[in-house]
Structure formats: structure tokens, C-alpha cells
Design an enzyme around this catalytic site. Structure first.
Site, PDB file in Angstrom:
ATOM      1  N   SER A  84       0.827  -1.204   0.000  1.00  0.00           N
ATOM      2  CA  SER A  84       0.000   0.000   0.000  1.00  0.00           C
ATOM      3  C   SER A  84       0.865   1.259   0.000  1.00  0.00           C
ATOM      4  O   SER A  84       1.791   1.384   0.805  1.00  0.00           O
ATOM      5  CB  SER A  84      -0.908   0.006   1.231  1.00  0.00           C
ATOM      6  OG  SER A  84      -1.791  -1.087   1.209  1.00  0.00           O
ATOM      7  N   GLU A 102      -1.412  -2.986  14.403  1.00  0.00           N
ATOM      8  CA  GLU A 102      -2.148  -2.782  13.168  1.00  0.00           C
ATOM      9  C   GLU A 102      -3.579  -3.264  13.299  1.00  0.00           C
ATOM     10  O   GLU A 102      -4.527  -2.600  12.888  1.00  0.00           O
ATOM     11  CB  GLU A 102      -1.453  -3.522  12.018  1.00  0.00           C
ATOM     12  CG  GLU A 102      -2.187  -3.400  10.678  1.00  0.00           C
ATOM     13  CD  GLU A 102      -1.542  -4.223   9.566  1.00  0.00           C
ATOM     14  OE1 GLU A 102      -1.922  -4.013   8.412  1.00  0.00           O
ATOM     15  OE2 GLU A 102      -0.694  -5.073   9.868  1.00  0.00           O
TER      16      GLU A 102
END
Length: 386
Positions: A161, A244
């Protein structure tokens, strides 16, 4: 929220709201409300504004650009940013790499990188997934061979990403093939301007470029960029993934998307009647409101002491699993309420509805990245079975 906030905490919430109202450009706020993702320059500008207050990295020590906020204040800040909505601090820098450096980094690494991470002077991406090594991350095959004072890295990362925006990448690489596959993995910081690196786009179903392939061909990385011990990078990875997964729940974002759904239902009409007047839709909205409230309470339960969090490592998987699935439900409803107008794509991507359906497409990935829902259920099953 269900927390009994102190007068000081209520004042902090008011301060955050006032800061957002004064500093966040109205155009950026509206674009995010309609479902657009913030651009690179918008993210950098807003994070630097937050950094002036120490709020870009609110849980970090003040010496590295943080504010040392308590758990409740951190929850308030994130909730207000997501509900505004405003760009949140760049997750790879703040919630992932920063805590890893604080836990495993050398003093020199912390001194150099942390202030730059907080201000987004350096933008990091995450080099974990590979072809054949996504949810089964320990199956990674990118190698790093030490030659003198450098590691020579060869391999490929995928689904990376924002690599096209990033300056650096933190990556898991294999430095030894001996023992269990979780062993022999190391955690490296790699400058993406290094010779031998190629970044190629992966266009996603929403028609945008969020994802990339990163190819590493004899890339030299200084040994000083090793975080933690050689062959012990799995410890860094597990520590990072817990941070995360708890962040991916995006509780405030769920509340904001629910409010967006109510707004659409109030504005849209069918056969001369407002959609909100349909009893079945009101029932669905009420159920989703209860689900969001339950997620908020569950998130608050995660505000435990450090020792209790360590004792309950699977709790982050609860938040990740439920939060991402709820985001998908909300974006599905929004896309349905948008109707045919939501399918129109203006060339400028600036109309009021042209990003609602693409945002629905984008949300399908939330139950995959950070560890798929199946992986989270496996983690929870193991925790329940002891």
C-alpha cells in the site's frame, strides 16, 4: 461513548474539535465525508499540523515528537479525527514502525527516524506480503545476505500500500533458512531510492492506485538499518501486527459512515417518499447503530493496562474481525442508498456521489489486509482453547 469522562477529558475533546474546525480545510473534510481517500499532499500537510501539537504521534514520548497522551485521550483524538472526518496520521509511520522502533530500535535509529516519522518528512510503506506469502506471512522468500557492512536483498513484495508515495519501506526478509519458518526472518529499513528497486502499480477494483508490487534486485541495505536482532524479526512483526489489527477496527469511521448512511436515506426519495420513511430501512439502521455502539464499548475494553494487554493478545483480533466486517456492512448500505447516481463516475471525481460505490469496492479489502478474517478466527480459536 460510554466512558465516564473527567472534566479534563471533556475539555480535551472540545480542544480537538476546535483544532479540527480551525485547521482542517473544508474542502478536504467534505471530500473525505463523501468517501474519497486523502491525497499525499493533503495527508502530509494535515499530519504536520497535528505534529505541531504533538498529536501526530500522541502515544509516543515527547522527546520524539509525541504527546504521551493517556489511553482515553488517544481514543478521543482518533474518534474525533475519524468522525470529522479528517486524515488520520499515516498509519505505517505512527502505529506500526514507530512503536517497533521504540521497542526494538537502537538509540541512533530512534533519534534519526522517529521525529521524521512524526512530521511525515519520511513516508514509510510496509513490505510484508509476497506472492505466496500473504496471510501465511512466515512463508516469505525475499532474501537478505550479509556481505560486510550491507545486506544484499533480492525478492518481491506485493500488495504494498502506498509504495508509490513512500520514501522508505520497512520489510521482513529471510536471513536464514534454518529452523522453523518463523525463524531466520529479519526486519530491515530500506530506502526506496536505492538502486535495484522497481515499484509497479496494481490497479484495484475501485479504479485507483493504492497498491503496488515492489521488486528488489541486489539492493544494498546498510547493516545499521536492521531493527532488533538478526533472525529475530518475527518478534518485531508480531508486535507490529497487534498494533495494526487494533487500529484497523476504525471505530470512529464506522460511526461516521453510519451517519452518512442516515443522511443519504433522508435525502434520497423513491416513488415520492423518503427512503428513511421505510420501516425496514429504519430497522436496519437501528441494528447497525447497536453494532457500532457494541464496537465502541469493545474498543474501550481494550483500554487496559500494558500487562493486561500482553495477557490478552487475541483481543486485537476481536476488534479487527468485527470492525472490518462492520465497515463492509456500512459501505454496502451506503452504495445501495446511493442508487444509480452512485454508479456515475465524473472525470474529476468531485461530485457528491461518484465515490460512494468505489468506496464500497475498496472496503472489500478490509477483511483481508492486516490478516484475513479467517486468520483472526484461527487466532481467537487458539486463545479460547488455551
Amino acid at each position: 461513548m460510554d466512558l465516564d469522562l473527567s472534566p479534563e477529558q471533556l475539555a480535551f475533546r472540545a480542544d480537538v474539535r476546535r483544532f479540527i474546525d480551525e485547521r482542517l480545510p473544508a474542502a478536504v473534510r467534505e471530500r473525505l465525508r463523501q468517501g474519497h481517500l486523502p491525497g499525499r499532499e493533503e495527508t502530509i500537510a494535515w499530519q504536520r499540523a497535528l505534529a505541531e501539537r504533538g498529536w501526530a504521534a500522541p502515544h509516543w514520548p515527547k522527546e520524539y515528537g509525541g504527546a504521551e497522551l493517556g489511553q482515553v485521550e488517544r481514543l478521543i483524538l482518533l474518534d474525533e479525527l475519524q468522525r470529522a472526518p479528517a486524515p488520520v496520521p499515516q498509519v505505517f509511520n505512527i502505529n506500526m514502525l514507530g512503536p517497533v522502533l521504540l521497542e526494538f530500535g537502537t538509540p541512533a535509529q530512534r533519534d534519526f527516524f522517529l521525529p521524521r516519522l512524526a512530521r511525515l518528512d519520511l513516508w514509510f510503506c510496509q513490505g510484508f506480503s509476497e506472492p505466496g506469502a500473504g496471510s501465511d506471512l512466515a512463508a516469505l522468500r525475499t532474501t537478505a545476505q550479509r556481505r560486510g557492512d550491507v545486506y544484499v536483498v533480492n525478492g518481491q513484495k506485493t500488495w504494498t500500500s502506498m509504495a508509490h508515495h513512500a520514501d522508505w519501506m520497512f520489510a521482513l526478509v529471510r536471513t536464514s533458512s534454518e529452523g522453523r519458518k518463523q525463524e531466520g526472518i529479519s526486519f530491515l529499513l530500506i530506502d526506496l531510492k536505492s538502486p535495484g528497486i522497481t515499484v509497479r502499480p496494481i490497479w484495484s477494483i475501485d479504479g485507483s492506485r493504492h497498491l503496488n508490487e515492489v521488486f528488489l534486485d541486489n539492493v544494498e541495505v546498510p547493516v545499521g538499518n536492521l531493527v532488533g536482532e538478526e533472525n529475530k524479526g518475527w518478534n518485531c512483526a508480531r508486535f507490529l501486527l497487534a498494533n495494526e489489527r487494533s487500529g484497523i477496527a476504525n471505530v470512529g469511521l464506522c460511526r461516521q459512515r453510519l451517519e452518512m448512511a442516515r443522511e443519504l436515506a433522508t435525502q434520497r426519495r423513491h416513488a415520492g417518499r423518503r427512503l428513511i420513511d421505510d420501516a425496514a430501512l429504519r430497522h436496519e439502521l437501528a441494528l447497525l447503530d447497536a453494532e457500532v455502539r457494541a464496537l465502541e464499548v469493545t474498543n474501550q475494553r481494550f483500554l487496559l493496562t500494558a500487562s493486561e494487554q500482553a495477557r490478552l493478545p487475541a483481543f486485537a483480533s476481536v476488534l479487527k474481525l468485527k470492525g472490518t466486517e462492520l465497515q463492509q456492512q456500512l459501505n454496502t448500505l451506503i452504495a445501495t442508498l446511493a442508487g444509480p447516481l452512485g454508479l456515475e463516475r465524473a472525470a474529476s471525481h468531485e461530485t457528491a456521489t461518484d465515490w460512494l460505490v468505489p468506496r464500497y469496492f475498496f472496503s472489500r479489502a478490509t477483511s483481508i489486509y492486516g490478516g484475513s478474517s479467517e486468520i483472526q478466527k484461527e487466532i481467537l480459536a487458539r486463545a479460547l482453547l488455551g
